[in-house]
Design an enzyme around this catalytic site. Sequence first.
Site, PDB file in Angstrom:
ATOM      1  N   PRO A  66       0.792  -1.239   0.000  1.00 54.37           N
ATOM      2  CA  PRO A  66       0.000   0.000   0.000  1.00 54.37           C
ATOM      3  C   PRO A  66       0.828   1.296   0.000  1.00 54.37           C
ATOM      4  O   PRO A  66       0.553   2.191  -0.789  1.00 54.37           O
ATOM      5  CB  PRO A  66      -0.826  -0.106   1.291  1.00 54.37           C
ATOM      6  CG  PRO A  66      -0.883  -1.571   1.605  1.00 54.37           C
ATOM      7  CD  PRO A  66       0.419  -2.136   1.105  1.00 54.37           C
ATOM      8  N   THR A  96       3.396   2.485  -5.053  1.00 57.11           N
ATOM      9  CA  THR A  96       3.591   3.927  -5.232  1.00 57.11           C
ATOM     10  C   THR A  96       4.013   4.510  -3.890  1.00 57.11           C
ATOM     11  O   THR A  96       3.227   4.497  -2.927  1.00 57.11           O
ATOM     12  CB  THR A  96       2.276   4.609  -5.693  1.00 57.11           C
ATOM     13  OG1 THR A  96       1.854   4.019  -6.917  1.00 57.11           O
ATOM     14  CG2 THR A  96       2.484   6.092  -5.898  1.00 57.11           C
ATOM     15  N   LYS A 171       5.934   9.005 -11.498  1.00 51.90           N
ATOM     16  CA  LYS A 171       4.589   8.667 -11.025  1.00 51.90           C
ATOM     17  C   LYS A 171       3.966   9.846 -10.258  1.00 51.90           C
ATOM     18  O   LYS A 171       2.807  10.209 -10.494  1.00 51.90           O
ATOM     19  CB  LYS A 171       4.676   7.415 -10.141  1.00 51.90           C
ATOM     20  CG  LYS A 171       3.406   6.997  -9.458  1.00 51.90           C
ATOM     21  CD  LYS A 171       2.435   6.302 -10.378  1.00 51.90           C
ATOM     22  CE  LYS A 171       1.157   5.960  -9.636  1.00 51.90           C
ATOM     23  NZ  LYS A 171       0.117   5.471 -10.510  1.00 51.90           N
ATOM     24  N   LYS A 246      -3.627  10.327  -1.465  1.00 50.03           N
ATOM     25  CA  LYS A 246      -2.316   9.778  -1.094  1.00 50.03           C
ATOM     26  C   LYS A 246      -1.232  10.255  -2.077  1.00 50.03           C
ATOM     27  O   LYS A 246      -0.167  10.728  -1.667  1.00 50.03           O
ATOM     28  CB  LYS A 246      -2.380   8.246  -1.088  1.00 50.03           C
ATOM     29  CG  LYS A 246      -1.033   7.565  -0.908  1.00 50.03           C
ATOM     30  CD  LYS A 246      -1.045   6.102  -1.337  1.00 50.03           C
ATOM     31  CE  LYS A 246       0.356   5.645  -1.685  1.00 50.03           C
ATOM     32  NZ  LYS A 246       0.430   4.341  -2.312  1.00 50.03           N
TER      33      LYS A 246
HETATM   34  P1  NAD Z   1      -4.339  -3.081  -1.772  1.00 57.01           P
HETATM   35  O1  NAD Z   1      -4.546  -2.445  -0.440  1.00 57.01           O
HETATM   36  O2  NAD Z   1      -5.499  -3.661  -2.507  1.00 57.01           O
HETATM   37  O3  NAD Z   1      -3.238  -4.256  -1.653  1.00 57.01           O
HETATM   38  C1  NAD Z   1      -2.114  -4.201  -0.823  1.00 57.01           C
HETATM   39  C2  NAD Z   1      -1.836  -5.610  -0.329  1.00 57.01           C
HETATM   40  O4  NAD Z   1      -0.648  -5.587   0.457  1.00 57.01           O
HETATM   41  C3  NAD Z   1      -2.950  -6.176   0.568  1.00 57.01           C
HETATM   42  O5  NAD Z   1      -3.355  -7.450   0.093  1.00 57.01           O
HETATM   43  C4  NAD Z   1      -2.296  -6.256   1.950  1.00 57.01           C
HETATM   44  O6  NAD Z   1      -2.778  -7.338   2.735  1.00 57.01           O
HETATM   45  C5  NAD Z   1      -0.849  -6.455   1.571  1.00 57.01           C
HETATM   46  N1  NAD Z   1       0.092  -6.079   2.623  1.00 57.01           N
HETATM   47  C6  NAD Z   1       0.108  -4.952   3.377  1.00 57.01           C
HETATM   48  N2  NAD Z   1       1.163  -4.988   4.232  1.00 57.01           N
HETATM   49  C7  NAD Z   1       1.811  -6.151   3.998  1.00 57.01           C
HETATM   50  C8  NAD Z   1       2.962  -6.746   4.558  1.00 57.01           C
HETATM   51  N3  NAD Z   1       3.664  -6.167   5.536  1.00 57.01           N
HETATM   52  N4  NAD Z   1       3.340  -7.959   4.097  1.00 57.01           N
HETATM   53  C9  NAD Z   1       2.646  -8.584   3.111  1.00 57.01           C
HETATM   54  N5  NAD Z   1       1.532  -8.062   2.539  1.00 57.01           N
HETATM   55  C10 NAD Z   1       1.130  -6.853   2.982  1.00 57.01           C
HETATM   56  O7  NAD Z   1      -3.608  -1.960  -2.671  1.00 57.01           O
HETATM   57  P2  NAD Z   1      -3.539  -1.904  -4.271  1.00 57.01           P
HETATM   58  O8  NAD Z   1      -4.730  -1.202  -4.804  1.00 57.01           O
HETATM   59  O9  NAD Z   1      -3.158  -3.264  -4.776  1.00 57.01           O
HETATM   60  O10 NAD Z   1      -2.309  -0.892  -4.455  1.00 57.01           O
HETATM   61  C11 NAD Z   1      -0.970  -1.295  -4.257  1.00 57.01           C
HETATM   62  C12 NAD Z   1      -0.063  -0.132  -4.646  1.00 57.01           C
HETATM   63  O11 NAD Z   1      -0.289   0.202  -6.025  1.00 57.01           O
HETATM   64  C13 NAD Z   1      -0.298   1.156  -3.845  1.00 57.01           C
HETATM   65  O12 NAD Z   1       0.937   1.753  -3.574  1.00 57.01           O
HETATM   66  C14 NAD Z   1      -1.152   2.011  -4.795  1.00 57.01           C
HETATM   67  O13 NAD Z   1      -0.977   3.388  -4.570  1.00 57.01           O
HETATM   68  C15 NAD Z   1      -0.593   1.596  -6.139  1.00 57.01           C
HETATM   69  N6  NAD Z   1      -1.518   1.747  -7.265  1.00 57.01           N
HETATM   70  C16 NAD Z   1      -2.827   1.385  -7.146  1.00 57.01           C
HETATM   71  C17 NAD Z   1      -3.684   1.544  -8.228  1.00 57.01           C
HETATM   72  C18 NAD Z   1      -5.145   1.148  -8.134  1.00 57.01           C
HETATM   73  O14 NAD Z   1      -5.911   1.516  -9.035  1.00 57.01           O
HETATM   74  N7  NAD Z   1      -5.546   0.399  -7.121  1.00 57.01           N
HETATM   75  C19 NAD Z   1      -3.188   2.063  -9.442  1.00 57.01           C
HETATM   76  C20 NAD Z   1      -1.846   2.371  -9.552  1.00 57.01           C
HETATM   77  C21 NAD Z   1      -1.013   2.217  -8.452  1.00 57.01           C
END
Ligand code: NAD
Length: 296
Positions: A66, A96, A171, A246
Site C-alpha cells: 500500500p 507507489t 509517477k 495519497k
Molecule cells: P491493496 O490495499 O489492494 O493491496 C495491498 C496488499 O498488500 C494487501 O493485500 C495487503 O494485505 C498487503 N500487505 C500490506 N502490508 C503487507 C505486509 N507487511 N506484508 C505482506 N503483505 C502486505 O492496494 P492496491 O490497490 O493493490 O495498491 C498497491 C499499490 O499500487 C499502492 O501503492 C497504490 O498506490 C498503487 N496503485 C494502485 C492503483 C489502483 O488503481 N488500485 C493504481 C496504480 C497504483
Amino acid sequence: MHIGFIGLGNMGAPMAHNLLKAGHQLSVFDLNAAAVDNLVGAGALPVDSPTAIAQGNAELIITMLPAAPHVKSVYLGENGLIASARAGVMLIDCSTIDPHSAREVAKAAAEHGNPMLDAPVSGGTGGAAAGTLTFMVGGSDADFDRAQPILAAMGKNIVHCGAAGNGQVAKVANNMLLGISMIGVAEAMALGVALGMDAKTLAGVINTSSGRCWSSDTYNPFPGVLDNVPASRGYSGGFGSDLMLKDLGLATEAAKQVRQPVILGALAQQLYQSFSAQGHGGLDFSAIINQYRKDT
Ligand code: NAD
C-alpha cells in the site's frame, strides 16, 4: 523464472496471475490469507513470511504494497527482505511511494549486494488484469534490461526513467497533474452547465478545443457524457479519491524536500482532503465534481 511476490491486493493479485500465465514459478506472501489462497489456486506456492521468500529459490522478488511504511517494513525490517535475501537476487518494488523512501531502500539493497528497481505503475486494476500496465522504472541500465522481460509479462509500456527513485518521480509528477486536471475539468463542466449548457455538448466543444485533456475526453467527470466511466455509474470503481489524496500527498512532500513550489498541487491536495473528510474517499476521484454541482 522463480519469482517471489509480496502484496496480493487489488493490483498485486492480477499482476501475479499474469506472471503465472507467462509460465513463471511463483512463491507468494500476503498478510491476508484469502489473497494467498486465491493465487495458490492458480498454481503459486504459499510462503509464510518475506524472510521465507528471501531465503527460498526466488531469483527475483516483486512487492506491491500500500504505502512507504509497508515497503520499509518489508524491506528494511529486522526480518525483512534485505536482511535475508541472497546477494544478487533482484528486488523490484511496484508500490507507489515517495522518491526519497524509494532511494533509501534501493541504497540499503545495493549495500547488501541486491540490485533494486522502483517500478510504480499506471493503468489501474483494469490494466493490471489485462497485462497492459505502464511501468515507470528507476534504477541502472543493466538492471532495467534484466527486469524488462519480466515486467513485460504484466505491462505494455515499460519506461526507464533514470536512476533509483526516478520511477516514483515520474509517477508523482504525472498523478499530481492528473489530480489538478480533473479538478480543472470538473470546475469548467460545472460552470458551463450552471450557465445553461448541455453537458455533452460542452464536453464535445472542450474535446475539440484547447481545453481538451485525458480528464475531459477519456474520463469526463460529468455523468452521462461518456459511457463506461465511473461518472456514469455513481462514481463506483475506478481510482479512489483517497488514493488520489495519497498521491498528491507524496507529490507535495517530495516537493518540500527540494523546496519546489507546487501551488496547484497543494490546492488539489486540500480539495481531495476536504472531499475525503466529508466521507467520500471511497468514490472515484472524478466525483470531485460533486463539490461544484449545485444539483447534487
Ligand atoms: P491493496 O490495499 O489492494 O493491496 C495491498 C496488499 O498488500 C494487501 O493485500 C495487503 O494485505 C498487503 N500487505 C500490506 N502490508 C503487507 C505486509 N507487511 N506484508 C505482506 N503483505 C502486505 O492496494 P492496491 O490497490 O493493490 O495498491 C498497491 C499499490 O499500487 C499502492 O501503492 C497504490 O498506490 C498503487 N496503485 C494502485 C492503483 C489502483 O488503481 N488500485 C493504481 C496504480 C497504483
